[in-house]
Motif scaffolding. Structure first.
Motif, PDB file in Angstrom:
ATOM      1  N   PHE A 111       0.849  -1.190   0.000  1.00  0.00           N
ATOM      2  CA  PHE A 111       0.000   0.000   0.000  1.00  0.00           C
ATOM      3  C   PHE A 111       0.889   1.246   0.000  1.00  0.00           C
ATOM      4  CE2 PHE A 111      -2.343  -3.377   2.212  1.00  0.00           C
ATOM      5  CZ  PHE A 111      -3.453  -3.477   1.399  1.00  0.00           C
ATOM      6  N   LYS A 112       1.069   1.830  -1.178  1.00  0.00           N
ATOM      7  CA  LYS A 112       2.034   2.921  -1.348  1.00  0.00           C
ATOM      8  C   LYS A 112       1.697   4.147  -0.511  1.00  0.00           C
ATOM      9  CE  LYS A 112       4.411   0.555  -4.305  1.00  0.00           C
ATOM     10  NZ  LYS A 112       5.725  -0.001  -3.908  1.00  0.00           N
ATOM     11  N   ASP A 113       0.413   4.352  -0.191  1.00  0.00           N
ATOM     12  CA  ASP A 113       0.027   5.523   0.596  1.00  0.00           C
ATOM     13  C   ASP A 113       0.224   5.308   2.095  1.00  0.00           C
ATOM     14  OD1 ASP A 113      -0.673   7.004  -1.582  1.00  0.00           O
ATOM     15  OD2 ASP A 113      -2.809   6.542  -1.473  1.00  0.00           O
ATOM     16  N   ARG A 114       0.536   4.083   2.502  1.00  0.00           N
ATOM     17  CA  ARG A 114       0.603   3.805   3.937  1.00  0.00           C
ATOM     18  C   ARG A 114       1.678   4.625   4.641  1.00  0.00           C
ATOM     19  NH1 ARG A 114      -1.973   3.584   8.361  1.00  0.00           N
ATOM     20  NH2 ARG A 114      -0.506   3.104  10.011  1.00  0.00           N
ATOM     21  N   LYS A 115       2.825   4.830   3.975  1.00  0.00           N
ATOM     22  CA  LYS A 115       3.867   5.611   4.639  1.00  0.00           C
ATOM     23  C   LYS A 115       3.449   7.072   4.785  1.00  0.00           C
ATOM     24  CE  LYS A 115       6.862   6.332   0.552  1.00  0.00           C
ATOM     25  NZ  LYS A 115       6.150   5.471  -0.413  1.00  0.00           N
ATOM     26  N   ASN A 116       2.599   7.585   3.855  1.00  0.00           N
ATOM     27  CA  ASN A 116       2.092   8.954   3.983  1.00  0.00           C
ATOM     28  C   ASN A 116       1.139   9.057   5.174  1.00  0.00           C
ATOM     29  OD1 ASN A 116       3.430   9.510   1.552  1.00  0.00           O
ATOM     30  ND2 ASN A 116       1.628   9.016   0.342  1.00  0.00           N
ATOM     31  N   ILE A 117       0.272   8.055   5.299  1.00  0.00           N
ATOM     32  CA  ILE A 117      -0.675   8.032   6.413  1.00  0.00           C
ATOM     33  C   ILE A 117       0.069   7.865   7.739  1.00  0.00           C
ATOM     34  CG2 ILE A 117      -2.621   6.764   7.427  1.00  0.00           C
ATOM     35  CD1 ILE A 117      -3.385   5.961   4.535  1.00  0.00           C
ATOM     36  N   THR A 118       1.095   7.012   7.713  1.00  0.00           N
ATOM     37  CA  THR A 118       1.914   6.806   8.917  1.00  0.00           C
ATOM     38  C   THR A 118       2.526   8.116   9.384  1.00  0.00           C
ATOM     39  OG1 THR A 118       2.454   4.508   8.377  1.00  0.00           O
ATOM     40  CG2 THR A 118       3.987   5.670   9.821  1.00  0.00           C
ATOM     41  N   MET A 119       3.004   8.916   8.449  1.00  0.00           N
ATOM     42  CA  MET A 119       3.611  10.199   8.814  1.00  0.00           C
ATOM     43  C   MET A 119       2.604  11.109   9.500  1.00  0.00           C
ATOM     44  SD  MET A 119       6.464  11.748   8.821  1.00  0.00           S
ATOM     45  CE  MET A 119       6.749  13.338   9.599  1.00  0.00           C
ATOM     46  N   GLU A 120       1.385  11.142   9.005  1.00  0.00           N
ATOM     47  CA  GLU A 120       0.351  11.974   9.617  1.00  0.00           C
ATOM     48  C   GLU A 120      -0.001  11.456  11.007  1.00  0.00           C
ATOM     49  OE1 GLU A 120      -2.077  14.913  10.490  1.00  0.00           O
ATOM     50  OE2 GLU A 120      -0.818  14.844   8.685  1.00  0.00           O
ATOM     51  N   GLU A 121      -0.052  10.151  11.158  1.00  0.00           N
ATOM     52  CA  GLU A 121      -0.338   9.568  12.469  1.00  0.00           C
ATOM     53  C   GLU A 121       0.793   9.865  13.454  1.00  0.00           C
ATOM     54  OE1 GLU A 121      -2.971   5.832  10.662  1.00  0.00           O
ATOM     55  OE2 GLU A 121      -0.903   5.528  11.316  1.00  0.00           O
ATOM     56  N   HIS A 122       2.028   9.799  12.968  1.00  0.00           N
ATOM     57  CA  HIS A 122       3.175  10.140  13.814  1.00  0.00           C
ATOM     58  C   HIS A 122       3.123  11.605  14.241  1.00  0.00           C
ATOM     59  CE1 HIS A 122       6.128   6.672  12.628  1.00  0.00           C
ATOM     60  NE2 HIS A 122       5.050   6.260  13.253  1.00  0.00           N
ATOM     61  N   ARG A 123       2.678  12.442  13.330  1.00  0.00           N
ATOM     62  CA  ARG A 123       2.592  13.878  13.640  1.00  0.00           C
ATOM     63  C   ARG A 123       1.631  14.116  14.817  1.00  0.00           C
ATOM     64  NH1 ARG A 123       1.560  15.364   8.764  1.00  0.00           N
ATOM     65  NH2 ARG A 123       3.732  15.732   8.188  1.00  0.00           N
ATOM     66  N   LYS A 124       0.507  13.409  14.815  1.00  0.00           N
ATOM     67  CA  LYS A 124      -0.463  13.554  15.909  1.00  0.00           C
ATOM     68  C   LYS A 124       0.135  13.093  17.242  1.00  0.00           C
ATOM     69  CE  LYS A 124      -4.547  12.999  12.960  1.00  0.00           C
ATOM     70  NZ  LYS A 124      -5.711  12.128  12.627  1.00  0.00           N
ATOM     71  N   ILE A 125       0.870  11.977  17.186  1.00  0.00           N
ATOM     72  CA  ILE A 125       1.500  11.466  18.412  1.00  0.00           C
ATOM     73  C   ILE A 125       2.543  12.452  18.917  1.00  0.00           C
ATOM     74  CG2 ILE A 125       2.915   9.611  19.385  1.00  0.00           C
ATOM     75  CD1 ILE A 125       1.718   7.774  17.174  1.00  0.00           C
ATOM     76  N   ALA A 126       3.376  12.930  18.015  1.00  0.00           N
ATOM     77  CA  ALA A 126       4.454  13.842  18.396  1.00  0.00           C
ATOM     78  C   ALA A 126       3.913  15.137  19.002  1.00  0.00           C
ATOM     79  CB  ALA A 126       5.329  14.153  17.181  1.00  0.00           C
TER      80      ALA A 126
END
Length: 222
Positions: free
Chosen positions: A172-187
């Motif tokens: 899923f090529k978009d998964r790393k983009n979604i992961t980055m957004e999820e990391h941003r919320k955590i950070a």
């Protein structure tokens, strides 16, 4: 980049990073000769590195059959992520509560660097650097949590999760983009010292990863 002190260490890091980034995918067969040629080293450090990766669960070594990148079942994935969801949520919560101002400043600096790297490389098929920084992101949170038992439990899950993540990002090529957004919320939640929001964001991140992983991993009888 300087090579580590020994050729075995160099081979180990390169092979592990290739698994981490999905260059070698779950189920791929690996041979000492091909890997030695690829890394321009002799077979001895390759053999030693593969033994180490086997001990970590990243590759499966079967006598008389060969070596392959470990392939997990859907049951494996579900079991790992169910536990990791609780542990990562707790780690984020404790990080928001326990991190010092110095640690938060360093974490902010790290995350800003991660965002810059992501913007430069998000369109590349080879995402080794992003994948390594992703691991470092979770390691820093665990470090700020200051709970040794929690750290050991998450470390035990690290290798299986690496195998699954490489499948996710390759499929899923978009998964790393979604992961980055999820990391941003955590950070942002940790930097704001909002322990409740940090825990919720971390648990949601792992839940999304679980759901994606269940789609990416195919059992033999599927």
């Amino acid at each position: 980049m300087n090579k580590p002190k020994t050729m075995t260490e160099y081979a180990y890091e390169e092979l592990k990073n290739n698994i981490l980034a999905g260059v070698y995918k779950p189920g791929d067969k690996l041979t000492e000769v091909a890997l030695a040629n690829e890394l321009n080293v002799s077979r001895t450090p390759i053999r030693d590195a593969l033994q180490r990766l086997g001990a970590e669960g990243l590759v499966t070594i079967t006598p008389h059959k060969g070596i392959m990148v470990t392939k997990l079942t859907k049951k494996d994935v579900q079991d790992y992520y169910q536990v990791r969801k609780m542990l990562e949520g707790l780690a984020a919560k404790l990080a928001a509560e326990n991190a010092t101002e110095t640690e938060l400043a360093l974490f902010r600096e790290f995350f800003e660097g991660l965002e810059e790297l992501f913007e430069r490389e998000k369109g590349l098929d080879n995402y080794k650097d992003i994948a390594k920084k992703n691991v470092e992101f979770h390691r820093l949170i665990c470090q700020m949590a200051k709970n040794d038992v929690l750290a050991k439990m998450l470390e035990n899950l690290a290798s299986p999760i690496t195998v699954v993540r490489s499948t996710n990002w390759s499929t899923f090529k978009d998964r790393k983009n979604i992961t980055m957004e999820e990391h941003r919320k955590i950070a942002y939640a940790i930097l704001a010292k909002d322990s409740k929001l940090a825990q919720e964001a971390a648990e949601e991140h792992i839940q999304q990863a679980l759901e994606t992983s269940m789609l990416a991993v195919q059992d033999e009888d599927d």
